[in-house]
Motif scaffolding. Sequence first.
Motif, PDB file in Angstrom:
ATOM      1  N   THR A 107       0.824  -1.207   0.000  1.00 30.79           N
ATOM      2  CA  THR A 107       0.000   0.000   0.000  1.00 30.79           C
ATOM      3  C   THR A 107       0.859   1.258   0.000  1.00 30.79           C
ATOM      4  O   THR A 107       0.513   2.255  -0.639  1.00 30.79           O
ATOM      5  N   HIS A 108       1.997   1.205   0.692  1.00 31.07           N
ATOM      6  CA  HIS A 108       2.890   2.368   0.720  1.00 31.07           C
ATOM      7  C   HIS A 108       3.570   2.560  -0.632  1.00 31.07           C
ATOM      8  O   HIS A 108       3.634   3.680  -1.157  1.00 31.07           O
ATOM      9  N   LYS A 109       4.072   1.465  -1.205  1.00 32.46           N
ATOM     10  CA  LYS A 109       4.819   1.577  -2.461  1.00 32.46           C
ATOM     11  C   LYS A 109       3.951   2.109  -3.593  1.00 32.46           C
ATOM     12  O   LYS A 109       4.378   2.950  -4.384  1.00 32.46           O
ATOM     13  N   MET A 110       2.722   1.625  -3.690  1.00 33.21           N
ATOM     14  CA  MET A 110       1.881   2.017  -4.810  1.00 33.21           C
ATOM     15  C   MET A 110       1.351   3.447  -4.661  1.00 33.21           C
ATOM     16  O   MET A 110       0.905   4.045  -5.624  1.00 33.21           O
ATOM     17  N   GLN A 111       1.417   3.999  -3.446  1.00 29.83           N
ATOM     18  CA  GLN A 111       0.967   5.369  -3.229  1.00 29.83           C
ATOM     19  C   GLN A 111       2.085   6.397  -3.329  1.00 29.83           C
ATOM     20  O   GLN A 111       1.853   7.531  -3.752  1.00 29.83           O
ATOM     21  N   THR A 112       3.289   6.015  -2.901  1.00 33.48           N
ATOM     22  CA  THR A 112       4.305   7.035  -2.683  1.00 33.48           C
ATOM     23  C   THR A 112       5.579   6.873  -3.494  1.00 33.48           C
ATOM     24  O   THR A 112       6.122   7.857  -3.988  1.00 33.48           O
ATOM     25  N   ARG A 170       7.323   7.411  13.042  1.00 30.53           N
ATOM     26  CA  ARG A 170       8.449   8.156  13.616  1.00 30.53           C
ATOM     27  C   ARG A 170       8.263   8.366  15.117  1.00 30.53           C
ATOM     28  O   ARG A 170       9.241   8.537  15.847  1.00 30.53           O
ATOM     29  N   PHE A 171       7.026   8.345  15.580  1.00 29.67           N
ATOM     30  CA  PHE A 171       6.780   8.513  17.012  1.00 29.67           C
ATOM     31  C   PHE A 171       7.191   7.260  17.778  1.00 29.67           C
ATOM     32  O   PHE A 171       7.918   7.335  18.774  1.00 29.67           O
ATOM     33  N   VAL A 224      11.637  -3.253  13.231  1.00 27.15           N
ATOM     34  CA  VAL A 224      11.049  -4.120  12.210  1.00 27.15           C
ATOM     35  C   VAL A 224      10.249  -3.302  11.202  1.00 27.15           C
ATOM     36  O   VAL A 224      10.239  -3.588  10.010  1.00 27.15           O
ATOM     37  N   GLY A 225       9.543  -2.246  11.677  1.00 28.30           N
ATOM     38  CA  GLY A 225       8.716  -1.426  10.804  1.00 28.30           C
ATOM     39  C   GLY A 225       9.558  -0.548   9.897  1.00 28.30           C
ATOM     40  O   GLY A 225      10.610  -0.038  10.297  1.00 28.30           O
ATOM     41  N   ILE A 226       9.085  -0.363   8.675  1.00 31.84           N
ATOM     42  CA  ILE A 226       9.794   0.455   7.693  1.00 31.84           C
ATOM     43  C   ILE A 226       9.592   1.937   8.009  1.00 31.84           C
ATOM     44  O   ILE A 226       8.496   2.359   8.345  1.00 31.84           O
ATOM     45  N   ALA A 227      10.658   2.724   7.873  1.00 30.37           N
ATOM     46  CA  ALA A 227      10.565   4.164   8.089  1.00 30.37           C
ATOM     47  C   ALA A 227      10.124   4.847   6.802  1.00 30.37           C
ATOM     48  O   ALA A 227      10.727   4.645   5.749  1.00 30.37           O
ATOM     49  N   TYR A 228       9.074   5.656   6.897  1.00 25.78           N
ATOM     50  CA  TYR A 228       8.579   6.379   5.733  1.00 25.78           C
ATOM     51  C   TYR A 228       8.754   7.891   5.866  1.00 25.78           C
ATOM     52  O   TYR A 228       8.270   8.653   5.034  1.00 25.78           O
ATOM     53  N   SER A 229       9.432   8.316   6.925  1.00 23.30           N
ATOM     54  CA  SER A 229       9.745   9.735   7.092  1.00 23.30           C
ATOM     55  C   SER A 229      10.963   9.844   7.999  1.00 23.30           C
ATOM     56  O   SER A 229      11.379   8.863   8.625  1.00 23.30           O
TER      57      SER A 229
END
Length: 352
Positions: free
Chosen positions: A41-46, A238-239, A257-262
Amino acid sequence: MKAAVLHERNKIKFEDVVLPEVKADEVKIKVMACGICGSDTHKMQTRWNYPLPAVMGHEFSGVIVEKGENVGHLSDGERVVAIPFIPCGHCEYCERGDYSLCEAYTMIGSVQYGGFAEYAVLPAKNVLSIGNLDFENAAMIEPSAVALHSVLNAAPKIGDQAAVFGIGTIGMLVIEWLKLAGVKDIIAIDIAPEKLIEAKKMGCNYTINSKKEAMQERVMEITHGKGVDLVFECAGSRFTQEQSLLIPKKKGKVAYVGIAYSDVTLHEKAFENIFRRELTVKGCWNSYTAPFPGRAWTATIAMLQQKRLNLSAYISHRFSLQETQQAFDMMINREQPFNKVMIIPTIEVHES
């Protein structure tokens, strides 16, 4: 064959595509179930960085319907899970068995056609037999392997206390593996009440809604002022990526484990905890080790076969292949609470 084809940002069409012919070392499988990953969902949006049009889907299982002439260890009709990661096999990291760190890997479901389709062609080394496992459990093996890889990296000890940020699919699977590893207390942290209810049902000793409670104070209360042995950051926020550094005990471990998007900015206290408490900060990327695809994959299959895991319990929605765009819209727009969303190419109508 029919496939759900990504043509541009969040634009998927159900249409015919031509599947490549099966090479000597490849197999063709009929896709029976394919999960939607949060990264999809992240890749196809951003930031889709691969050629278009594309057929996504990297969490899938199916049945072998054709195999190349050099494939001797697999049979037509065999039930298998797809391993989407194709390492180069030649770089420094591949040569020492750290396949997740390969410098020139490719992925099924991005560079190559993936599982949002009726069929998929992939190298024979990129499938594992699943025996009599059902296809939905098998389609969950890839995210389970990601979760287990992070737990193996953190090396929990029997009797440890752990906190998990982000009770989505990966967070829930991390909790499953921590329980199997003998962790004593698990604290689930999220901002969605329904996620925390699920965590409680899974056997988490404590839950914290960090939007409504003073998270750090509550963790210290639970741990008598010491902090937890292990922290798993599975939210990709990020929080929470900063908060993960506030609650480990001295000599504790933090697994990201979670991917950073900012960008992530650390306040003084969070950064100082790293050295003043002598924390171990571990990055956990993918799930692949030697012998390929690695222990996280083979252990997941073994635990499923022994009925010590039931991964299909985390599936909240099922959509037909024709409804792939609808499934993504539901997730992206947060139209309703969801956990793992599954595309089932063999169904014609929506099931949930």
